[in-house]
Enzyme design. Structure first.
Site, mmCIF file in Angstrom:
data_model
loop_
_atom_site.group_PDB
_atom_site.id
_atom_site.type_symbol
_atom_site.label_atom_id
_atom_site.label_comp_id
_atom_site.label_asym_id
_atom_site.label_seq_id
_atom_site.Cartn_x
_atom_site.Cartn_y
_atom_site.Cartn_z
ATOM 1 N N GLU A 53 95.753 92.869 34.225
ATOM 2 C CA GLU A 53 97.153 92.406 34.238
ATOM 3 C C GLU A 53 97.612 92.073 32.818
ATOM 4 O O GLU A 53 98.736 92.385 32.429
ATOM 5 C CB GLU A 53 97.286 91.194 35.173
ATOM 6 C CG GLU A 53 97.142 91.618 36.637
ATOM 7 C CD GLU A 53 97.133 90.463 37.630
ATOM 8 O OE1 GLU A 53 96.416 89.469 37.375
ATOM 9 O OE2 GLU A 53 97.822 90.568 38.663
ATOM 10 N N GLU A 63 90.187 92.216 43.200
ATOM 11 C CA GLU A 63 90.658 91.082 44.008
ATOM 12 C C GLU A 63 90.401 91.298 45.498
ATOM 13 O O GLU A 63 89.929 90.395 46.204
ATOM 14 C CB GLU A 63 92.165 90.857 43.775
ATOM 15 C CG GLU A 63 92.496 90.163 42.469
ATOM 16 C CD GLU A 63 92.652 91.104 41.279
ATOM 17 O OE1 GLU A 63 92.154 92.250 41.357
ATOM 18 O OE2 GLU A 63 93.264 90.690 40.290
HETATM 19 C C1 1HE Z 1 82.465 85.321 35.227
HETATM 20 C C2 1HE Z 1 83.447 86.293 35.565
HETATM 21 C C3 1HE Z 1 84.659 85.825 36.149
HETATM 22 C C4 1HE Z 1 81.752 87.298 34.701
HETATM 23 N N1 1HE Z 1 84.775 84.504 36.359
HETATM 24 N N2 1HE Z 1 82.647 84.018 35.466
HETATM 25 N N3 1HE Z 1 87.081 89.192 38.335
HETATM 26 C C5 1HE Z 1 86.026 89.741 38.926
HETATM 27 O O1 1HE Z 1 85.867 89.724 40.131
HETATM 28 C C6 1HE Z 1 84.976 90.303 38.015
HETATM 29 C C7 1HE Z 1 83.677 89.521 38.164
HETATM 30 N N4 1HE Z 1 82.685 89.947 37.175
HETATM 31 C C8 1HE Z 1 81.904 91.045 37.307
HETATM 32 O O2 1HE Z 1 82.071 91.839 38.222
HETATM 33 C C9 1HE Z 1 80.820 91.243 36.280
HETATM 34 O O3 1HE Z 1 80.554 89.993 35.682
HETATM 35 C C10 1HE Z 1 81.200 92.261 35.148
HETATM 36 C C11 1HE Z 1 81.258 93.676 35.733
HETATM 37 C C12 1HE Z 1 82.514 91.925 34.491
HETATM 38 C C13 1HE Z 1 80.116 92.194 34.036
HETATM 39 O O4 1HE Z 1 78.834 92.383 34.607
HETATM 40 P P1 1HE Z 1 77.535 92.005 33.738
HETATM 41 O O5 1HE Z 1 76.344 92.412 34.562
HETATM 42 O O6 1HE Z 1 77.669 92.535 32.363
HETATM 43 O O7 1HE Z 1 77.558 90.397 33.568
HETATM 44 P P2 1HE Z 1 77.272 89.261 34.652
HETATM 45 O O8 1HE Z 1 75.836 88.886 34.598
HETATM 46 O O9 1HE Z 1 77.840 89.602 35.988
HETATM 47 O O10 1HE Z 1 78.168 88.068 34.078
HETATM 48 C C14 1HE Z 1 77.802 87.366 32.896
HETATM 49 C C15 1HE Z 1 78.338 85.955 33.031
HETATM 50 O O11 1HE Z 1 79.739 85.989 33.076
HETATM 51 C C16 1HE Z 1 77.891 85.278 34.347
HETATM 52 O O12 1HE Z 1 77.775 83.900 34.097
HETATM 53 P P3 1HE Z 1 76.335 83.190 33.960
HETATM 54 O O13 1HE Z 1 76.659 81.747 33.721
HETATM 55 O O14 1HE Z 1 75.637 83.458 35.269
HETATM 56 O O15 1HE Z 1 75.653 83.862 32.786
HETATM 57 C C17 1HE Z 1 79.085 85.517 35.236
HETATM 58 O O16 1HE Z 1 79.187 84.560 36.272
HETATM 59 C C18 1HE Z 1 80.218 85.349 34.256
HETATM 60 N N5 1HE Z 1 81.436 85.992 34.715
HETATM 61 N N6 1HE Z 1 82.961 87.501 35.212
HETATM 62 C C19 1HE Z 1 83.805 83.640 36.026
HETATM 63 N N7 1HE Z 1 85.652 86.644 36.458
HETATM 64 C C20 1HE Z 1 96.092 85.909 38.122
HETATM 65 S S1 1HE Z 1 95.084 86.254 39.369
HETATM 66 C C21 1HE Z 1 93.831 87.298 38.757
HETATM 67 C C22 1HE Z 1 92.786 87.429 39.829
HETATM 68 C C23 1HE Z 1 91.528 88.003 39.263
HETATM 69 O O17 1HE Z 1 91.406 88.304 38.096
HETATM 70 S S2 1HE Z 1 90.291 88.214 40.408
HETATM 71 C C24 1HE Z 1 89.138 89.210 39.590
HETATM 72 C C25 1HE Z 1 88.066 88.386 38.982
#
Ligand code: 1HE
Length: 267
Positions: free
Chosen positions: A123, A143
Site C-alpha cells: 500500500e 491480508e
Molecule cells: C513481522 C512481520 C509483520 C515479519 N509483523 N513481525 N504482513 C504479513 O502477513 C507478512 C508476514 N511476514 C512474512 O510472511 C514473512 O516474515 C516474510 C515473507 C516477510 C519474511 O520471511 P523470512 O523467513 O525472511 O523472515 P521471518 O523469520 O518470517 O521474520 C523475521 C522476523 O520478522 C520475525 O520476528 P522474530 O522476532 O521471530 O525474529 C517475524 O515475526 C518478523 N515479522 N513480518 C510483525 N508483518 C493498513 S492495514 C495493512 C494490513 C497488513 O499489512 S496485513 C499483512 C501483514
C-alpha cells in the site's frame, strides 16, 4: 546532511526507525527495522508522518526504501491487539491520511522495491510515483490469509493499478507476483539487477529534480485527480493545469532553453 537515528531506545522500544539522508535535492528515506522485515509499527508510521508533513526545504524528490533486503512486510502484526470497530476505522483512516500525504504532498517519490512488498508495504509502495523493482521483490496482499481485509488504501491504489479483477484474485489466493510480472502489470515501472535499485532510483530522482517544481507538482496532483473525474471535468482540470504551467517563468525558461539548445535551469 544525515539525520538518521539509531534503532533502539534505552527503554527497549523502537525509536528512530526511519533513516533520512539528504543529499542535494534528494532525500533518501529508509525503513530501519530489518530484523522485523521492516514491518510498519506505530513508531514508523509516526516518523513517516513527521517527515512527509515537513520535508527539508531543499528536497525536491524523495527515495523510499527499506534496509536489509526487504521493502516492508506490511503492518506490524505483533502490535495488533483486539480492537473495536471504531478503533479499526480510525486506524485505517489514519493510514489513508498518511498515504495521501505521501502521494499528494507535492514531492515526487521513487520507491526501491526488494524482498517483501506485502500488505501495508505494498500500500505504501503504491503511493510512490516511480517504482523500481529488484529481482528479489515479491508483491503480495496476504491480508485474506490472515483473516483480515486491506485497510491502508489497497482497494483504491493497488486495485486501480491491477484492476479490481486481478486484485480480487490476488487476495483470494494470496499469490505473490514476482518482479517481472509486477513490471508487466504496472506494480513496478523498472526492473533492475540485484543491488542496483538504489542507484537507479537516484538516477531517476535526479532527472525528476531537474524538472520545474510546479510542473512536478501538477503531474503528481492533476493526473491522479483527473483519473477520478468525469471526462468533461477532467478536460477542464487539464486546461486549468496547463494555464498555471504555461504562463510563468518556468515555461519561458523551458522554451528558451530548447531554442538555445541548452539544458533548462528551473527554480
Ligand atoms: C513481522 C512481520 C509483520 C515479519 N509483523 N513481525 N504482513 C504479513 O502477513 C507478512 C508476514 N511476514 C512474512 O510472511 C514473512 O516474515 C516474510 C515473507 C516477510 C519474511 O520471511 P523470512 O523467513 O525472511 O523472515 P521471518 O523469520 O518470517 O521474520 C523475521 C522476523 O520478522 C520475525 O520476528 P522474530 O522476532 O521471530 O525474529 C517475524 O515475526 C518478523 N515479522 N513480518 C510483525 N508483518 C493498513 S492495514 C495493512 C494490513 C497488513 O499489512 S496485513 C499483512 C501483514
Amino acid at each position: 546532511m544525515n539525520v538518521a537515528k539509531s534503532i533502539d531506545g534505552k527503554d527497549g522500544t523502537d525509536v528512530g526507525v526511519l533513516g533520512v539522508d539528504v543529499d542535494g535535492p534528494v532525500a533518501t528515506v529508509s525503513f530501519r527495522r530489518p530484523d522485523k522485515r521492516n514491518a510498519i509499527n506505530d513508531v514508523l508510521l509516526s516518523e513517516l508522518r513527521s517527515f512527509f508533513s515537513a520535508p527539508p526545504k531543499e528536497v525536491r524528490v524523495v527515495i523510499l526504501r527499506g534496509e536489509g533486503g526487504h521493502f516492508s512486510a506490511g503492518l506490524d502484526l505483533a502490535e495488533q491487539v483486539h480492537r473495536e470497530p471504531p478503533e479499526v476505522l480510525r486506524h485505517s483512516r489514519s493510514w489513508h491520511a498518511l498515504m495521501d500525504m505521501i502521494q499528494f504532498g507535492g514531492l515526487p517519490v521513487v520507491a526501491v522495491l526488494q524482498g517483501a512488498v506485502m500488505g501495508g508495504g505494498l500500500e505504501i509502495a503504491a503511493t510512490a510515483h516511480v517504482r523500481v523493482a529488484e529481482p528479489t521483490a515479491r508483491f503480495q496482499l496476504p491480508e485474506g490469509k490472515r483473516g483480515i481485509f486491506v485497510g491502508g488504501g489497497a482497494t483504491v491504489r493497488v486495485g486501480r493499478i491491477l484492476g479490481a479483477d486481478r486484485m480480487t484474485e490476488m487476495m483470494l489466493t494470496g499469490r505473490a507476483y514476482l518482479a517481472e510480472d509486477a513490471v508487466r502489470l504496472g506494480l513496478a515501472h523498472y526492473l533492475v539487477g540485484e543491488g542496483e535499485g538504489l542507484a537507479k532510483a537516484r538516477e531517476l530522482a535526479l532527472q525528476i529534480a531537474d524538472n520545474a517544481t510546479l510542473v512536478n507538482y501538477l503531474i503528481i496532483q492533476s493526473i491522479s485527480r483527473i483519473d477520478d473525474m468525469s471526462r468533461a471535468d477532467g478536460l477542464y482540470a487539464e486546461s486549468l493545469s496547463a494555464a498555471l504551467s504555461q504562463t510563468g517563468a518556468d515555461a519561458r525558461e523551458g522554451l528558451a532553453a530548447f531554442l538555445e539548445k541548452r539544458k533548462p535551469v528551473f527554480r
